[in-house]
Motif scaffolding. Sequence first.
Motif, PDB file in Angstrom:
ATOM      1  N   ILE A   1       0.831  -1.201   0.000  1.00 26.17           N
ATOM      2  CA  ILE A   1       0.000   0.000   0.000  1.00 26.17           C
ATOM      3  C   ILE A   1       0.869   1.255   0.000  1.00 26.17           C
ATOM      4  N   ASP A   2       0.684   2.102  -1.034  1.00 29.99           N
ATOM      5  CA  ASP A   2       1.246   3.464  -1.072  1.00 29.99           C
ATOM      6  C   ASP A   2       2.720   3.591  -0.680  1.00 29.99           C
ATOM      7  N   ASP A   3       3.547   2.653  -0.996  1.00 32.03           N
ATOM      8  CA  ASP A   3       4.959   2.715  -0.586  1.00 32.03           C
ATOM      9  C   ASP A   3       5.114   2.912   0.916  1.00 32.03           C
ATOM     10  N   GLU A   4       4.090   2.533   1.694  1.00 33.47           N
ATOM     11  CA  GLU A   4       4.101   2.759   3.142  1.00 33.47           C
ATOM     12  C   GLU A   4       4.247   1.478   3.945  1.00 33.47           C
ATOM     13  N   PHE A   5       3.501   0.434   3.586  1.00 33.49           N
ATOM     14  CA  PHE A   5       3.492  -0.791   4.383  1.00 33.49           C
ATOM     15  C   PHE A   5       2.985  -1.938   3.540  1.00 33.49           C
ATOM     16  N   PHE A   6       3.111  -3.149   4.082  1.00 31.73           N
ATOM     17  CA  PHE A   6       2.537  -4.312   3.412  1.00 31.73           C
ATOM     18  C   PHE A   6       1.773  -5.161   4.412  1.00 31.73           C
ATOM     19  N   VAL A   7       0.911  -6.002   3.849  1.00 31.79           N
ATOM     20  CA  VAL A   7       0.123  -6.942   4.633  1.00 31.79           C
ATOM     21  C   VAL A   7       0.278  -8.316   3.975  1.00 31.79           C
ATOM     22  N   ILE A   8       0.465  -9.334   4.798  1.00 35.30           N
ATOM     23  CA  ILE A   8       0.430 -10.713   4.317  1.00 35.30           C
ATOM     24  C   ILE A   8      -0.811 -11.346   4.945  1.00 35.30           C
ATOM     25  N   VAL A   9      -1.626 -11.963   4.112  1.00 36.63           N
ATOM     26  CA  VAL A   9      -2.876 -12.577   4.556  1.00 36.63           C
ATOM     27  C   VAL A   9      -2.850 -14.039   4.148  1.00 36.63           C
ATOM     28  N   ARG A  10      -3.022 -14.915   5.125  1.00 35.04           N
ATOM     29  CA  ARG A  10      -3.039 -16.343   4.820  1.00 35.04           C
ATOM     30  C   ARG A  10      -4.278 -16.975   5.462  1.00 35.04           C
ATOM     31  N   PRO A  11      -5.267 -17.309   4.635  1.00 38.54           N
ATOM     32  CA  PRO A  11      -6.470 -17.926   5.194  1.00 38.54           C
ATOM     33  C   PRO A  11      -6.133 -19.232   5.918  1.00 38.54           C
ATOM     34  N   VAL A  12      -6.719 -19.384   7.091  1.00 42.15           N
ATOM     35  CA  VAL A  12      -6.587 -20.614   7.870  1.00 42.15           C
ATOM     36  C   VAL A  12      -7.993 -21.004   8.311  1.00 42.15           C
TER      37      VAL A  12
ATOM     38  N   LEU B   1      13.904  -0.140   2.618  1.00 45.84           N
ATOM     39  CA  LEU B   1      13.245  -0.761   1.470  1.00 45.84           C
ATOM     40  C   LEU B   1      11.773  -0.354   1.407  1.00 45.84           C
ATOM     41  N   TYR B   2      11.270  -0.221   0.185  1.00 44.28           N
ATOM     42  CA  TYR B   2       9.837  -0.009  -0.011  1.00 44.28           C
ATOM     43  C   TYR B   2       9.110  -1.339   0.198  1.00 44.28           C
ATOM     44  N   PRO B   3       7.796  -1.280   0.466  1.00 47.62           N
ATOM     45  CA  PRO B   3       7.047  -2.528   0.700  1.00 47.62           C
ATOM     46  C   PRO B   3       7.160  -3.538  -0.442  1.00 47.62           C
ATOM     47  N   ASP B   4       7.125  -3.080  -1.690  1.00 50.17           N
ATOM     48  CA  ASP B   4       7.227  -4.033  -2.796  1.00 50.17           C
ATOM     49  C   ASP B   4       8.608  -4.696  -2.817  1.00 50.17           C
ATOM     50  N   GLU B   5       9.649  -3.968  -2.381  1.00 50.88           N
ATOM     51  CA  GLU B   5      10.989  -4.548  -2.312  1.00 50.88           C
ATOM     52  C   GLU B   5      11.076  -5.564  -1.170  1.00 50.88           C
ATOM     53  N   GLN B   6      10.423  -5.262  -0.052  1.00 50.26           N
ATOM     54  CA  GLN B   6      10.385  -6.214   1.059  1.00 50.26           C
ATOM     55  C   GLN B   6       9.652  -7.482   0.631  1.00 50.26           C
TER      56      GLN B   6
ATOM     57  N   ASP C   1       6.495 -22.580   7.193  1.00 45.39           N
ATOM     58  CA  ASP C   1       6.404 -23.833   6.439  1.00 45.39           C
ATOM     59  C   ASP C   1       6.805 -23.675   4.975  1.00 45.39           C
ATOM     60  N   LEU C   2       6.986 -22.433   4.525  1.00 42.30           N
ATOM     61  CA  LEU C   2       7.383 -22.175   3.133  1.00 42.30           C
ATOM     62  C   LEU C   2       8.853 -21.759   3.037  1.00 42.30           C
ATOM     63  N   GLY C   3       9.591 -21.950   4.125  1.00 35.98           N
ATOM     64  CA  GLY C   3      11.031 -21.697   4.086  1.00 35.98           C
ATOM     65  C   GLY C   3      11.461 -20.329   4.566  1.00 35.98           C
ATOM     66  N   LEU C   4      10.557 -19.585   5.198  1.00 40.11           N
ATOM     67  CA  LEU C   4      10.932 -18.264   5.703  1.00 40.11           C
ATOM     68  C   LEU C   4      10.714 -18.229   7.217  1.00 40.11           C
ATOM     69  N   PRO C   5      11.795 -18.470   7.989  1.00 40.91           N
ATOM     70  CA  PRO C   5      11.669 -18.489   9.448  1.00 40.91           C
ATOM     71  C   PRO C   5      11.286 -17.113  10.004  1.00 40.91           C
ATOM     72  N   GLU C   6      10.661 -17.149  11.158  1.00 45.93           N
ATOM     73  CA  GLU C   6      10.182 -15.939  11.834  1.00 45.93           C
ATOM     74  C   GLU C   6      11.276 -14.874  11.982  1.00 45.93           C
ATOM     75  N   GLN C   7      12.475 -15.285  12.393  1.00 46.72           N
ATOM     76  CA  GLN C   7      13.561 -14.329  12.611  1.00 46.72           C
ATOM     77  C   GLN C   7      13.940 -13.619  11.314  1.00 46.72           C
ATOM     78  N   GLU C   8      13.947 -14.354  10.225  1.00 49.41           N
ATOM     79  CA  GLU C   8      14.311 -13.760   8.938  1.00 49.41           C
ATOM     80  C   GLU C   8      13.230 -12.798   8.456  1.00 49.41           C
ATOM     81  N   LEU C   9      11.967 -13.179   8.644  1.00 58.85           N
ATOM     82  CA  LEU C   9      10.871 -12.282   8.272  1.00 58.85           C
ATOM     83  C   LEU C   9      10.934 -11.007   9.108  1.00 58.85           C
ATOM     84  N   GLN C  10      11.275 -11.134  10.384  1.00 65.49           N
ATOM     85  CA  GLN C  10      11.437  -9.965  11.258  1.00 65.49           C
ATOM     86  C   GLN C  10      12.512  -9.023  10.701  1.00 65.49           C
ATOM     87  N   LEU C  11      13.615  -9.581  10.221  1.00 66.50           N
ATOM     88  CA  LEU C  11      14.691  -8.760   9.642  1.00 66.50           C
ATOM     89  C   LEU C  11      14.207  -8.021   8.386  1.00 66.50           C
ATOM     90  N   ILE C  12      13.461  -8.725   7.525  1.00 64.63           N
ATOM     91  CA  ILE C  12      12.952  -8.102   6.295  1.00 64.63           C
ATOM     92  C   ILE C  12      11.972  -6.980   6.635  1.00 64.63           C
TER      93      ILE C  12
END
Length: 158
Positions: A52-63, A132-137, A115-126
Amino acid sequence: MTIDGFAAAVVREDGAWKCSLLAEELLEDLDGLITALRRVAATGAVFGLVAIDDEFFVIVRPVPGGASLLLSDATAALDYDIAADVLDLLHIEAPEEDEVDDDPWPEGDLSLLNDLGLPEQELQLIVGEEDLYPDEQLALIAQRCGFGEQFAALLEKA
């Protein structure tokens, strides 16, 4: 206010990744976004990436029974309905204007892509990479999960 950005559905089916753009109006409609992702027919992982608007991103995973969510910047809830809706679904109070300093912080499930190969700690770093802009993240997230090329092709269309 016109919102600039994109919403993408990401699907992993039989070991292959597919990325597709979702309707632009879903940039402002979290419930609609979750519904659209639930309608994606797949036996594997399905999740949405929203910038959104070079400001932030959202990841949505239906469960089952809801959605696993990650908002890259909780302070965005002051200016964007979709960010406020994410906090609402997470049962987290939106920050007050006077509580916000210059440091954004994420809210939600940093382990939603474990479960898709991106551990919590690494996602926290990103998420914490403020240069970085949201699309780059999101592109870094796509690379780490294994669908970097498909995501890059999608961004060219967005």
